[in-house]
Design an enzyme around this catalytic site. Sequence first.
Site, PDB file in Angstrom:
ATOM      1  N   GLU A  10     -11.076  -9.373   2.393  1.00 11.43           N
ATOM      2  CA  GLU A  10      -9.844  -9.004   3.096  1.00 11.43           C
ATOM      3  C   GLU A  10     -10.202  -8.919   4.571  1.00 11.43           C
ATOM      4  O   GLU A  10     -11.041  -8.113   4.970  1.00 11.43           O
ATOM      5  CB  GLU A  10      -9.291  -7.669   2.608  1.00 11.43           C
ATOM      6  CG  GLU A  10      -8.026  -7.294   3.390  1.00 11.43           C
ATOM      7  CD  GLU A  10      -7.382  -5.985   2.952  1.00 11.43           C
ATOM      8  OE1 GLU A  10      -7.582  -5.556   1.805  1.00 11.43           O
ATOM      9  OE2 GLU A  10      -6.667  -5.401   3.789  1.00 11.43           O
ATOM     10  N   GLU A  33      -8.579   0.790  -3.075  1.00 10.43           N
ATOM     11  CA  GLU A  33      -9.458   0.796  -1.896  1.00 10.43           C
ATOM     12  C   GLU A  33     -10.325   2.030  -1.986  1.00 10.43           C
ATOM     13  O   GLU A  33      -9.834   3.121  -2.281  1.00 10.43           O
ATOM     14  CB  GLU A  33      -8.625   0.905  -0.618  1.00 10.43           C
ATOM     15  CG  GLU A  33      -7.929  -0.342  -0.222  1.00 10.43           C
ATOM     16  CD  GLU A  33      -7.111  -0.120   1.038  1.00 10.43           C
ATOM     17  OE1 GLU A  33      -7.258   0.911   1.715  1.00 10.43           O
ATOM     18  OE2 GLU A  33      -6.300  -0.999   1.344  1.00 10.43           O
ATOM     19  N   ARG A  49      -9.300   8.381  -1.021  1.00 13.13           N
ATOM     20  CA  ARG A  49     -10.314   8.804  -0.041  1.00 13.13           C
ATOM     21  C   ARG A  49     -11.144   9.958  -0.596  1.00 13.13           C
ATOM     22  O   ARG A  49     -10.663  10.739  -1.413  1.00 13.13           O
ATOM     23  CB  ARG A  49      -9.624   9.265   1.250  1.00 13.13           C
ATOM     24  CG  ARG A  49      -9.163   8.115   2.118  1.00 13.13           C
ATOM     25  CD  ARG A  49      -8.607   8.643   3.430  1.00 13.13           C
ATOM     26  NE  ARG A  49      -8.466   7.559   4.378  1.00 13.13           N
ATOM     27  CZ  ARG A  49      -9.367   7.251   5.308  1.00 13.13           C
ATOM     28  NH1 ARG A  49     -10.468   7.961   5.431  1.00 13.13           N
ATOM     29  NH2 ARG A  49      -9.166   6.244   6.120  1.00 13.13           N
ATOM     30  N   HIS A  85      -3.959  -4.694   7.640  1.00 12.89           N
ATOM     31  CA  HIS A  85      -4.088  -3.581   8.580  1.00 12.89           C
ATOM     32  C   HIS A  85      -3.246  -3.832   9.817  1.00 12.89           C
ATOM     33  O   HIS A  85      -3.477  -4.782  10.554  1.00 12.89           O
ATOM     34  CB  HIS A  85      -5.533  -3.284   8.986  1.00 12.89           C
ATOM     35  CG  HIS A  85      -5.722  -1.820   9.230  1.00 12.89           C
ATOM     36  ND1 HIS A  85      -5.305  -1.210  10.375  1.00 12.89           N
ATOM     37  CD2 HIS A  85      -6.200  -0.840   8.434  1.00 12.89           C
ATOM     38  CE1 HIS A  85      -5.543   0.086  10.285  1.00 12.89           C
ATOM     39  NE2 HIS A  85      -6.078   0.337   9.112  1.00 12.89           N
ATOM     40  N   GLY A  86      -2.255  -2.975   9.959  1.00 15.73           N
ATOM     41  CA  GLY A  86      -1.409  -3.022  11.156  1.00 15.73           C
ATOM     42  C   GLY A  86      -0.395  -4.149  11.182  1.00 15.73           C
ATOM     43  O   GLY A  86       0.252  -4.384  12.209  1.00 15.73           O
ATOM     44  N   THR A 110      -8.392   3.546   8.315  1.00 13.90           N
ATOM     45  CA  THR A 110      -9.598   2.712   8.333  1.00 13.90           C
ATOM     46  C   THR A 110      -9.696   2.017   9.687  1.00 13.90           C
ATOM     47  O   THR A 110      -8.754   1.361  10.112  1.00 13.90           O
ATOM     48  CB  THR A 110      -9.519   1.668   7.201  1.00 13.90           C
ATOM     49  OG1 THR A 110      -9.083   2.327   6.018  1.00 13.90           O
ATOM     50  CG2 THR A 110     -10.865   1.023   6.962  1.00 13.90           C
ATOM     51  N   HIS A 150       1.940   0.678   6.100  1.00 17.98           N
ATOM     52  CA  HIS A 150       2.630   1.546   7.046  1.00 17.98           C
ATOM     53  C   HIS A 150       3.974   0.996   7.512  1.00 17.98           C
ATOM     54  O   HIS A 150       4.994   1.712   7.493  1.00 17.98           O
ATOM     55  CB  HIS A 150       1.699   1.806   8.249  1.00 17.98           C
ATOM     56  CG  HIS A 150       2.206   2.862   9.164  1.00 17.98           C
ATOM     57  ND1 HIS A 150       2.841   2.579  10.350  1.00 17.98           N
ATOM     58  CD2 HIS A 150       2.213   4.214   9.041  1.00 17.98           C
ATOM     59  CE1 HIS A 150       3.200   3.705  10.928  1.00 17.98           C
ATOM     60  NE2 HIS A 150       2.828   4.715  10.166  1.00 17.98           N
ATOM     61  N   ARG A 157      -6.948  12.996   1.107  1.00 17.82           N
ATOM     62  CA  ARG A 157      -5.907  13.427   2.047  1.00 17.82           C
ATOM     63  C   ARG A 157      -4.520  12.907   1.686  1.00 17.82           C
ATOM     64  O   ARG A 157      -3.535  13.477   2.077  1.00 17.82           O
ATOM     65  CB  ARG A 157      -6.266  13.023   3.474  1.00 17.82           C
ATOM     66  CG  ARG A 157      -6.220  11.537   3.702  1.00 17.82           C
ATOM     67  CD  ARG A 157      -6.352  11.206   5.156  1.00 17.82           C
ATOM     68  NE  ARG A 157      -7.707  11.453   5.632  1.00 17.82           N
ATOM     69  CZ  ARG A 157      -8.219  10.826   6.697  1.00 17.82           C
ATOM     70  NH1 ARG A 157      -7.479  10.002   7.392  1.00 17.82           N
ATOM     71  NH2 ARG A 157      -9.455  11.042   7.056  1.00 17.82           N
ATOM     72  N   HIS A 196       0.990   5.807   2.302  1.00 14.08           N
ATOM     73  CA  HIS A 196       1.821   6.540   3.272  1.00 14.08           C
ATOM     74  C   HIS A 196       2.934   7.336   2.598  1.00 14.08           C
ATOM     75  O   HIS A 196       3.439   8.289   3.171  1.00 14.08           O
ATOM     76  CB  HIS A 196       2.372   5.570   4.322  1.00 14.08           C
ATOM     77  CG  HIS A 196       1.262   4.850   5.021  1.00 14.08           C
ATOM     78  ND1 HIS A 196       0.447   5.466   5.939  1.00 14.08           N
ATOM     79  CD2 HIS A 196       0.785   3.600   4.868  1.00 14.08           C
ATOM     80  CE1 HIS A 196      -0.479   4.614   6.334  1.00 14.08           C
ATOM     81  NE2 HIS A 196      -0.290   3.471   5.704  1.00 14.08           N
ATOM     82  N   ASN A 255       0.856  -1.184   0.000  1.00 11.78           N
ATOM     83  CA  ASN A 255       0.000   0.000   0.000  1.00 11.78           C
ATOM     84  C   ASN A 255       0.903   1.249   0.000  1.00 11.78           C
ATOM     85  O   ASN A 255       1.748   1.394   0.883  1.00 11.78           O
ATOM     86  CB  ASN A 255      -0.880  -0.054   1.259  1.00 11.78           C
ATOM     87  CG  ASN A 255      -1.834   1.112   1.347  1.00 11.78           C
ATOM     88  OD1 ASN A 255      -1.452   2.249   1.128  1.00 11.78           O
ATOM     89  ND2 ASN A 255      -3.076   0.838   1.687  1.00 11.78           N
ATOM     90  N   HIS A 307      -5.547   3.909  -1.674  1.00 15.21           N
ATOM     91  CA  HIS A 307      -6.883   4.242  -1.177  1.00 15.21           C
ATOM     92  C   HIS A 307      -7.190   5.677  -1.598  1.00 15.21           C
ATOM     93  O   HIS A 307      -6.565   6.608  -1.100  1.00 15.21           O
ATOM     94  CB  HIS A 307      -6.881   4.096   0.352  1.00 15.21           C
ATOM     95  CG  HIS A 307      -8.225   4.320   0.985  1.00 15.21           C
ATOM     96  ND1 HIS A 307      -8.464   4.062   2.311  1.00 15.21           N
ATOM     97  CD2 HIS A 307      -9.405   4.781   0.489  1.00 15.21           C
ATOM     98  CE1 HIS A 307      -9.724   4.345   2.601  1.00 15.21           C
ATOM     99  NE2 HIS A 307     -10.312   4.796   1.511  1.00 15.21           N
TER     100      HIS A 307
HETATM  101  N1  PXP Z   1      -6.024  -3.001   4.073  1.00 14.78           N
HETATM  102  C1  PXP Z   1      -6.906  -1.981   4.170  1.00 14.78           C
HETATM  103  C2  PXP Z   1      -8.320  -2.219   3.743  1.00 14.78           C
HETATM  104  C3  PXP Z   1      -6.503  -0.723   4.642  1.00 14.78           C
HETATM  105  O1  PXP Z   1      -7.394   0.289   4.721  1.00 14.78           O
HETATM  106  C4  PXP Z   1      -5.154  -0.531   4.988  1.00 14.78           C
HETATM  107  C5  PXP Z   1      -4.695   0.813   5.460  1.00 14.78           C
HETATM  108  O2  PXP Z   1      -4.700   1.732   4.429  1.00 14.78           O
HETATM  109  C6  PXP Z   1      -4.274  -1.619   4.854  1.00 14.78           C
HETATM  110  C7  PXP Z   1      -4.748  -2.847   4.422  1.00 14.78           C
HETATM  111  C8  PXP Z   1      -2.828  -1.514   5.177  1.00 14.78           C
HETATM  112  O3  PXP Z   1      -2.672  -1.231   6.535  1.00 14.78           O
HETATM  113  P1  PXP Z   1      -1.274  -0.771   7.088  1.00 14.78           P
HETATM  114  O4  PXP Z   1      -0.933   0.534   6.433  1.00 14.78           O
HETATM  115  O5  PXP Z   1      -1.513  -0.650   8.551  1.00 14.78           O
HETATM  116  O6  PXP Z   1      -0.285  -1.842   6.725  1.00 14.78           O
END
Ligand code: PXP
Length: 239
Positions: free
Chosen positions: A151, A70, A45, A191-192, A101, A214, A49, A10, A7, A43
């Site tokens: 997902e 996304e 948005r 995510h995370g 998210t 991230h 942003r 960032h 992703n 993503h």
């Molecule tokens: N999947 C989705 C649906 C997300 O919204 C995000 C964050 O943008 C991620 C994965 C990736 O998350 P992270 O940036 O925490 O790795």
Amino acid sequence: MARLAVNVDHVATLRQARGIREPDPVIAAGIAELAGAEGIICHLREDRRHIHDRDLRLLRETVKTKLNLEMAAVPEMVRIAKATKPDLVTLVPEKREELTTEGGLDVKSKHEHYRKVVRQLKEKGIHVSLFIDPDPKQIEIAHRIGADVVEIHTGHYAEASTEAEILKQFDRIAKASDKAHELELGLSVGHGLNYVNIHRFKGLTKIEEYSIGHSIVCRAVYVGLEQAVREMITLLREF
Ligand code: PXP
């Protein structure tokens, strides 16, 4: 081996901190692909942003692996997706005031709305993924309304601080993965996730793709993006 999709939001966030032209998420996507990423995620948005329309347009032109957009399930985004034709759209909930998210979609209570959006995208040949919490009921409904992929949201696992809570959250993900597999849905998680908490997924072989942003961009500040991507792929190879 499970795929890594990177992703690049960032990278765009860092650019927007100055409102100038660098760093460029499009260049970052190219480097991530050269390092072995098998997908690029952004993503778009509603408040723009981080990722902008120009980024999406150029990513569509340049990504050679798979572009995953996304977005919120709103008319403006559906129109943009239909015009851009990413390989995959991941529908996510979106709140203006959130930093990122915060949870999965509630497909249970809004299934007619999501069914319609999934159909509109699939009519254009776009595969659709739904970002949902590790809840077997939500997964069942995602399947019923025509999603190709789910997902599973790993944020609660990533945020858990005690071993008991980590185990509980991971168990939810494992059970949800079984459910998605049983329904023959494509399966990704995200995510995370980072270089430490990903280790627990070793052995969860049903997961086809890891969606990570991230932690890779953070590590890239120290070691460079190419190495950061390669290191994550090395970890996934052990799975
Ligand atoms: N999947 C989705 C649906 C997300 O919204 C995000 C964050 O943008 C991620 C994965 C990736 O998350 P992270 O940036 O925490 O790795």
